[in-house]
Design a protein around this motif. Structure first.
Motif, PDB file in Angstrom:
ATOM      1  N   SER B  55     -10.563   0.561 -11.021  1.00 44.28           N
ATOM      2  CA  SER B  55     -11.175  -0.591 -11.689  1.00 44.28           C
ATOM      3  C   SER B  55     -10.402  -1.858 -11.401  1.00 44.28           C
ATOM      4  O   SER B  55     -10.995  -2.914 -11.161  1.00 44.28           O
ATOM      5  CB  SER B  55     -11.224  -0.349 -13.194  1.00 44.28           C
ATOM      6  OG  SER B  55     -11.895   0.858 -13.459  1.00 44.28           O
ATOM      7  N   LEU B  56      -9.064  -1.757 -11.431  1.00 47.22           N
ATOM      8  CA  LEU B  56      -8.270  -2.956 -11.157  1.00 47.22           C
ATOM      9  C   LEU B  56      -8.475  -3.412  -9.716  1.00 47.22           C
ATOM     10  O   LEU B  56      -8.505  -4.613  -9.433  1.00 47.22           O
ATOM     11  CB  LEU B  56      -6.792  -2.678 -11.438  1.00 47.22           C
ATOM     12  CG  LEU B  56      -6.503  -2.461 -12.933  1.00 47.22           C
ATOM     13  CD1 LEU B  56      -5.043  -2.090 -13.156  1.00 47.22           C
ATOM     14  CD2 LEU B  56      -6.859  -3.714 -13.729  1.00 47.22           C
ATOM     15  N   VAL B  57      -8.658  -2.444  -8.803  1.00 50.36           N
ATOM     16  CA  VAL B  57      -8.926  -2.821  -7.416  1.00 50.36           C
ATOM     17  C   VAL B  57     -10.241  -3.609  -7.337  1.00 50.36           C
ATOM     18  O   VAL B  57     -10.321  -4.650  -6.680  1.00 50.36           O
ATOM     19  CB  VAL B  57      -8.995  -1.569  -6.520  1.00 50.36           C
ATOM     20  CG1 VAL B  57      -9.624  -1.913  -5.174  1.00 50.36           C
ATOM     21  CG2 VAL B  57      -7.600  -1.001  -6.300  1.00 50.36           C
ATOM     22  N   LEU B  58     -11.246  -3.132  -8.041  1.00 49.84           N
ATOM     23  CA  LEU B  58     -12.528  -3.850  -7.996  1.00 49.84           C
ATOM     24  C   LEU B  58     -12.375  -5.252  -8.594  1.00 49.84           C
ATOM     25  O   LEU B  58     -12.893  -6.236  -8.051  1.00 49.84           O
ATOM     26  CB  LEU B  58     -13.616  -3.071  -8.743  1.00 49.84           C
ATOM     27  CG  LEU B  58     -14.991  -3.726  -8.656  1.00 49.84           C
ATOM     28  CD1 LEU B  58     -15.472  -3.801  -7.216  1.00 49.84           C
ATOM     29  CD2 LEU B  58     -16.016  -2.980  -9.495  1.00 49.84           C
ATOM     30  N   LEU B  59     -11.636  -5.331  -9.694  1.00 49.07           N
ATOM     31  CA  LEU B  59     -11.403  -6.651 -10.295  1.00 49.07           C
ATOM     32  C   LEU B  59     -10.679  -7.566  -9.323  1.00 49.07           C
ATOM     33  O   LEU B  59     -11.040  -8.739  -9.146  1.00 49.07           O
ATOM     34  CB  LEU B  59     -10.574  -6.504 -11.575  1.00 49.07           C
ATOM     35  CG  LEU B  59     -11.363  -6.175 -12.834  1.00 49.07           C
ATOM     36  CD1 LEU B  59     -10.413  -5.947 -13.996  1.00 49.07           C
ATOM     37  CD2 LEU B  59     -12.326  -7.299 -13.161  1.00 49.07           C
ATOM     38  N   ALA B  60      -9.647  -7.017  -8.652  1.00 49.19           N
ATOM     39  CA  ALA B  60      -8.892  -7.826  -7.694  1.00 49.19           C
ATOM     40  C   ALA B  60      -9.791  -8.285  -6.559  1.00 49.19           C
ATOM     41  O   ALA B  60      -9.746  -9.444  -6.133  1.00 49.19           O
ATOM     42  CB  ALA B  60      -7.711  -7.016  -7.151  1.00 49.19           C
ATOM     43  N   ALA B  61     -10.651  -7.388  -6.081  1.00 48.46           N
ATOM     44  CA  ALA B  61     -11.554  -7.753  -4.985  1.00 48.46           C
ATOM     45  C   ALA B  61     -12.504  -8.864  -5.426  1.00 48.46           C
ATOM     46  O   ALA B  61     -12.802  -9.783  -4.674  1.00 48.46           O
ATOM     47  CB  ALA B  61     -12.331  -6.529  -4.528  1.00 48.46           C
ATOM     48  N   TYR B  71     -20.366  -4.804  -2.847  1.00 43.66           N
ATOM     49  CA  TYR B  71     -20.554  -5.065  -4.271  1.00 43.66           C
ATOM     50  C   TYR B  71     -20.111  -6.480  -4.641  1.00 43.66           C
ATOM     51  O   TYR B  71     -20.758  -7.173  -5.418  1.00 43.66           O
ATOM     52  CB  TYR B  71     -19.762  -4.038  -5.098  1.00 43.66           C
ATOM     53  CG  TYR B  71     -20.055  -4.159  -6.565  1.00 43.66           C
ATOM     54  CD1 TYR B  71     -21.206  -3.595  -7.086  1.00 43.66           C
ATOM     55  CD2 TYR B  71     -19.222  -4.869  -7.410  1.00 43.66           C
ATOM     56  CE1 TYR B  71     -21.511  -3.741  -8.419  1.00 43.66           C
ATOM     57  CE2 TYR B  71     -19.521  -5.019  -8.746  1.00 43.66           C
ATOM     58  CZ  TYR B  71     -20.670  -4.443  -9.244  1.00 43.66           C
ATOM     59  OH  TYR B  71     -20.990  -4.594 -10.563  1.00 43.66           O
ATOM     60  N   VAL B  72     -19.003  -6.899  -4.055  1.00 50.49           N
ATOM     61  CA  VAL B  72     -18.497  -8.247  -4.331  1.00 50.49           C
ATOM     62  C   VAL B  72     -19.477  -9.280  -3.792  1.00 50.49           C
ATOM     63  O   VAL B  72     -19.808 -10.266  -4.459  1.00 50.49           O
ATOM     64  CB  VAL B  72     -17.099  -8.432  -3.704  1.00 50.49           C
ATOM     65  CG1 VAL B  72     -16.604  -9.852  -3.919  1.00 50.49           C
ATOM     66  CG2 VAL B  72     -16.128  -7.431  -4.296  1.00 50.49           C
ATOM     67  N   TYR B  73     -19.979  -9.014  -2.589  1.00 52.73           N
ATOM     68  CA  TYR B  73     -20.957  -9.923  -1.993  1.00 52.73           C
ATOM     69  C   TYR B  73     -22.173 -10.070  -2.904  1.00 52.73           C
ATOM     70  O   TYR B  73     -22.685 -11.167  -3.119  1.00 52.73           O
ATOM     71  CB  TYR B  73     -21.375  -9.388  -0.617  1.00 52.73           C
ATOM     72  CG  TYR B  73     -22.628 -10.017  -0.088  1.00 52.73           C
ATOM     73  CD1 TYR B  73     -22.612 -11.317   0.425  1.00 52.73           C
ATOM     74  CD2 TYR B  73     -23.838  -9.326  -0.126  1.00 52.73           C
ATOM     75  CE1 TYR B  73     -23.770 -11.903   0.888  1.00 52.73           C
ATOM     76  CE2 TYR B  73     -24.997  -9.915   0.340  1.00 52.73           C
ATOM     77  CZ  TYR B  73     -24.964 -11.205   0.841  1.00 52.73           C
ATOM     78  OH  TYR B  73     -26.112 -11.796   1.285  1.00 52.73           O
ATOM     79  N   GLU B  74     -22.616  -8.964  -3.464  1.00 53.73           N
ATOM     80  CA  GLU B  74     -23.857  -9.011  -4.240  1.00 53.73           C
ATOM     81  C   GLU B  74     -23.680  -9.594  -5.626  1.00 53.73           C
ATOM     82  O   GLU B  74     -24.650  -9.969  -6.271  1.00 53.73           O
ATOM     83  CB  GLU B  74     -24.450  -7.599  -4.357  1.00 53.73           C
ATOM     84  CG  GLU B  74     -25.193  -7.207  -3.101  1.00 53.73           C
ATOM     85  CD  GLU B  74     -25.605  -5.747  -3.092  1.00 53.73           C
ATOM     86  OE1 GLU B  74     -25.325  -5.036  -4.077  1.00 53.73           O
ATOM     87  OE2 GLU B  74     -26.205  -5.335  -2.085  1.00 53.73           O
ATOM     88  N   ASN B  75     -22.461  -9.629  -6.120  1.00 53.41           N
ATOM     89  CA  ASN B  75     -22.296  -9.995  -7.518  1.00 53.41           C
ATOM     90  C   ASN B  75     -21.425 -11.207  -7.809  1.00 53.41           C
ATOM     91  O   ASN B  75     -21.161 -11.501  -8.972  1.00 53.41           O
ATOM     92  CB  ASN B  75     -21.791  -8.799  -8.331  1.00 53.41           C
ATOM     93  CG  ASN B  75     -22.871  -7.752  -8.449  1.00 53.41           C
ATOM     94  OD1 ASN B  75     -23.809  -7.919  -9.207  1.00 53.41           O
ATOM     95  ND2 ASN B  75     -22.763  -6.702  -7.663  1.00 53.41           N
ATOM     96  N   THR B  85     -17.077 -14.654 -12.544  1.00 50.91           N
ATOM     97  CA  THR B  85     -16.656 -13.653 -11.568  1.00 50.91           C
ATOM     98  C   THR B  85     -16.293 -12.347 -12.265  1.00 50.91           C
ATOM     99  O   THR B  85     -16.641 -11.265 -11.809  1.00 50.91           O
ATOM    100  CB  THR B  85     -15.440 -14.184 -10.779  1.00 50.91           C
ATOM    101  OG1 THR B  85     -15.812 -15.423 -10.192  1.00 50.91           O
ATOM    102  CG2 THR B  85     -15.037 -13.215  -9.710  1.00 50.91           C
ATOM    103  N   LEU B  86     -15.618 -12.458 -13.403  1.00 56.25           N
ATOM    104  CA  LEU B  86     -15.251 -11.246 -14.138  1.00 56.25           C
ATOM    105  C   LEU B  86     -16.490 -10.498 -14.610  1.00 56.25           C
ATOM    106  O   LEU B  86     -16.546  -9.275 -14.569  1.00 56.25           O
ATOM    107  CB  LEU B  86     -14.365 -11.604 -15.338  1.00 56.25           C
ATOM    108  CG  LEU B  86     -12.925 -11.968 -14.981  1.00 56.25           C
ATOM    109  CD1 LEU B  86     -12.150 -12.338 -16.230  1.00 56.25           C
ATOM    110  CD2 LEU B  86     -12.232 -10.814 -14.272  1.00 56.25           C
ATOM    111  N   SER B  87     -17.524 -11.235 -15.046  1.00 56.53           N
ATOM    112  CA  SER B  87     -18.756 -10.567 -15.490  1.00 56.53           C
ATOM    113  C   SER B  87     -19.404  -9.798 -14.351  1.00 56.53           C
ATOM    114  O   SER B  87     -20.167  -8.879 -14.584  1.00 56.53           O
ATOM    115  CB  SER B  87     -19.768 -11.576 -16.011  1.00 56.53           C
ATOM    116  OG  SER B  87     -19.201 -12.382 -16.979  1.00 56.53           O
TER     117      SER B  87
END
Ligand code: HEM
Lengths: 162, 668
Positions: B55-61, B71-75, B85-87
């Motif tokens: 989860s922290l990796v996803l948050l960092a990304a 996922y980052v691109y889409e959201n 960004t956090l949401s």
């Protein structure tokens, strides 16, 4: 500079969609009433009257135009049903297949009531079946005994609190 | 190695560790090997750690805008502010599932830390069930719908988050609901543990009730936050739209409410055992259903379900869980006989039966209405919509019954209540209800139904008030404390009871708000030229002209209205339209609202359009009593906290009040 022109473009685009509402209050009210019965196709369960999406805005405009042209409420609704299917009605019709949703909603509490009554009667009867154990009390004594018991239970419940 | 790879590896290892934990807990339970159960407990902490890493990796990304991750691109997008960004973490499918799994892993670790020692015998079954759930979610995350899927090359900028999800409400509503759904796993795991181990006496009741109350409280808070979000952001003048997402979130809350009551009949009288276990199973199944129904697209249409990657997998999981749990329950039936019977219809336990009937009827009707479009599409190929009016007509009367019963039930004694006692208890609340009904009717509340509903709410309010008043009086008689102190001690000494009554109070407040706004909301569409004044009901509005604000990624058009109530100025209401880059087709309305005193009416204004001549059209709603719903929400949280607060190990009754002589002797 770029931002400015973008803004101008947006304003024009948007103003075109957001036509001012006609001054005729009666017509407006009628249009809202009809809009309340139709589902906004691009929203989740919002009515055309409530939604702020552009499509809903256009549909409201269409309703107004048709009202001005003298069409009745039923005609307008029928027009939308024909174009979008029955799905456009926010309230499922009480005829044909859709009435099943109403019957189901009626049946569910009925089944529940029957179940509760059966369970309660069953459990109450069990109590009666066990009753002979205290049958040597007279009815009067039994009542006195039970009222004391109820008091004691209540007492116990209260003292438990502190 | 890139950041995304670390996240993916953490998920896969967590999956393997959960599988190990399941086997270890099962073997430890079957062969009675405590060290294996302890090892499974260690695996539970390990899974929590690994899912936290992912989860922290996803948050960092997300925070570093690493657009190699799909996922980052889409959201999110480059210009999105930090909070938006956090949401994005729970804005998409894979991220929201990761959030679910993360929250469950953390909650599981907390439960293990708190309960492991007290319920050793239940631990193999508890751990096994929890791991089985984790394994499923981790498998979906690692192998079906991973948030760490990568693009071959980084893209320059992301698509950005849907603008409806930009609001503050988005920071709190979806994560609360996901956390609520997830936490129904804990009471379920304890119930399964009881069934698996065959320890079906009183032992399992306490942890199940405690964690059910926690899950129920989080879910309730999530529902309230959703209502708040709908009212303040979606901009249609209401707070509850009966849309499928809201409906399915309500279902486990309703069955859990039923459980919290009927379980009292089991604690006190040993009744309704099978039924209670059924309610725990149903709540968990509905929570899984709720998590997935939205993601799977099944309610949108059968076709989007077939195309969704996770829908079928999820329904398979739901089916297997239900069959397994019900088989287990059936197998243990002989060990679950009722220990008593009903003595009378006028009793606490019978009132709980009625309470369960009403709550489950509402749940069943809501479920039926929500899936009916699907039934219609499957059987005859045509979709229908089941909207607000259906639910209002069906659930309205049931909810009214619930409201009255909520005032009546607590006045009944266990086993039986004589009619005399009932009358003594009920007469004052009844008088309050009648009085309110008659006064309202005389004051011109001509809608009989509205007056009836207000009277019912007043009756229940009276009954709750009476309970508190009696408690305070009894305490004062014993201790001579001043009223506020007596009230404080009363609640502190019997947290469960008075926490429950506070929750009831919150429901009454919410009922007042719902009744007021559903019967008496008025809606006006008004076009203003600049400087013009119009009056709506009691209020007058003056339009001051339009202005634009340019913020990063957003253009906002603001149209302030100054409002007045007669001669009293109320300040300025400034509704907006916000247009987000990349989402021009979906402008968001910024609602302006104000609660007026003493009427408790909300003036709620939306900017609905404007013309070339500088005129603007507003939609103005006058919403009576809606603010009571938010007040009720606060009381709800308070009451839930009080009821769920762990009891002190030993009652300290004798410190403040000299105990009766016999008790002292007995204790000595
Ligand atoms: C939506 C409706 C309701 C909600 C949200 C609600 C909520 C609650 C909660 C949270 C508790 C505390 C439970 C615990 O701490 O374990 C409670 C207790 C209680 N509720 Fe309700 N309730 C509702 C309706 C009802 C109804 C209809 C009745 C009538 C039978 C009722 C009767 C009681 C009683 C008697 C208690 C126990 C108080 C005590 O410990 O003495 N409730 N309720």
């Amino acid at each position: 500079m770029l931002k400015r022109s973008l803004l101008a473009l947006l304003l024009v685009l948007f103003a075109a969609a957001a036509t001012p509402v006609s001054a005729d209050g009666h017509l407006e009210r009628q249009a809202l009433e009809i809009g309340k019965q139709l589902r906004c196709p691009v929203c989740q369960n919002l009515s055309v009257a409530d939604s702020s999406s552009q499509l809903a805005e256009q549909m409201r405009e269409l309703i107004r135009k048709r009202l001005e042209a003298g069409e009745s409420r039923e005609q307008i609704i029928a027009y939308f049903v024909e174009r979008y299917g029955e799905e456009i009605l926010l309230d499922p019709p009480r005829q044909g297949f859709s009435q099943l949703v109403w019957w189901g909603a009626l049946l569910i509490p009925l089944v529940g009531v029957v179940l509760v009554v059966v369970v309660v009667r069953d459990r109450l009867r069990q109590r009666e079946a066990e009753a002979p154990a205290v049958a040597f009390f007279s009815e009067e004594e039994r009542q006195r005994y039970e009222s004391i018991l109820a008091q004691e239970i209540e007492q116990a419940e209260r003292t438990r609190l502190w | 190695m890139r950041l995304g790879d670390i996240g993916q590896i953490a998920l896969v290892v967590a999956f393997a560790l959960a599988a190990y934990g399941l086997v270890s807990a099962a073997l430890g339970g079957v062969h009675r090997r405590p060290e294996m159960v302890a090892s499974a407990r260690g695996a539970g902490y390990g899974v929590a750690l690994l899912v936290s890493v992912a989860s922290l990796v996803l948050l960092a990304a997300l925070l570093t805008k690493d657009f190699t991750l799909r996922y980052v691109y889409e959201n999110t997008s480059r210009d999105a502010p930090l909070d938006v960004t956090l949401s994005g973490f729970w804005g998409g499918q894979a991220g929201s599932l990761l959030f679910w799994a993360w929250a469950l892993a953390l909650l599981g670790a907390v439960v293990l830390a708190v309960e492991f020692r007290s319920y050793r015998a239940l631990m193999p079954g508890f751990l096994g069930t929890l791991f089985a759930i984790q394994i499923f979610f981790l498998a979906v995350l690692a192998f079906v719908s991973s948030p760490f899927q990568q693009h071959p090359a980084a893209l320059p900028d992301g698509r950005g988050l849907n603008p409806l999800l930009w609001d503050d409400g988005m920071r709190i509503h979806p994560p609360l609901l996901l956390a609520g759904y997830m936490s129904f796993s804990v009471p379920f795991a304890f119930a399964m543990a009881a069934l698996l181990s065959g320890r079906l006496r009183r032992e399992w009741l306490q942890p199940v009730r405690r964690w059910m109350l926690v899950a129920w409280g989080i879910q309730g808070a999530g529902l309230l936050a959703g209502a708040w979000w709908a009212y303040h952001v979606l901009g249609w003048g209401g707070y509850w739209g009966w849309d499928p997402v809201e409906n399915v979130a309500l279902l486990p809350w309703l069955t859990a409410t039923a459980f919290l009551h009927s379980v009292m009949a089991q604690e006190r009288r040993g009744l309704f055992k099978v039924w209670n276990l059924g309610l725990v199973i149903a709540s968990f199944a509905l929570a899984i259903f709720g998590t997935f129904v939205v993601r799977s697209g099944v309610l949108a249409s059968v076709h989007s379900f077939a195309q969704s990657t996770v829908g079928p997998v999820f329904f398979a999981f739901l089916g297997v869980t239900l069959v397994a749990a019900l088989c287990l329950l059936f197998y243990r039936l002989p060990q679950l006989p009722p220990e008593g019977h009903l003595d009378s219809v006028a009793s606490r336990e019978a009132s709980f039966l009625l309470n369960n009937f009403l709550l489950l009827s509402i749940a069943a009707a809501t479920f039926w209405g929500t899936i009916f479009p699907l039934v219609s599409e499957l059987t005859r190929g045509a979709k229908v919509t089941v909207g607000g009016p259906f639910y209002q007509q069906v659930n309205g009367p049931l909810a009214l019954g619930l409201l009255v019963l909520m005032g009546l039930g607590p006045l009944l004694a266990w086993r039986r209540t004589s009619l005399m006692a009932l009358w003594r208890n009920v007469r004052w609340p009844l008088a309050a209800g009648l009085l309110v009904g008659i006064v309202l009717f005389a004051l011109g509340v001509q809608r009989g139904l509205a007056a009836l509903a207000f009277a019912a709410a007043a009756f229940t309010l009276g009954s709750i008030g009476l309970e508190f008043w009696r408690g305070v009086r009894a305490r004062r008689a014993m201790t001579g404390e001043p009223r506020p102190v007596a009230l404080w001690h009363l609640v502190a000494r019997a947290r469960r009871r008075y926490g429950g009554y506070l929750v009831h109070l919150s429901m009454v407040l919410i009922a007042f708000g719902v009744i007021g706004s559903s019967f008496y909301q008025t809606e006006h569409v008004v076009t203003f030229r600049k400087g013009e004044t119009h009056s709506v009901g009691r209020y007058t509005f003056t339009y001051q002209g339009m202005a634009e604000h340019v913020e990063p990624g957003v253009v906002a058009i603001v149209a302030p209205l100054s409002a007045a109530d007669g001669a009293t100025a109320l300040g300025t209401l400034a509704p907006e339209r916000r247009i987000h880059r990349n989402w021009e087709q979906q402008p968001v309305s910024g609602v302006a609202y104000q609660t007026t005193l003493p009427w408790l009416e909300d003036i709620y204004v939306i900017l609905s359009g404007w013309g070339d001549d500088g005129s603007a059209t507003f939609r103005i709603y006058i919403n009576p009593l809606v603010s009571l719903i938010w007040l009720g929400g606060a009381v709800f949280l308070l009451g839930t906290l009080i009821a769920a607060w762990p009891a002190a190990a030993r009652p300290r009754a004798s410190v403040l009040r000299p105990a009766p002589q016999e008790v002292l002797v007995a204790e000595a």
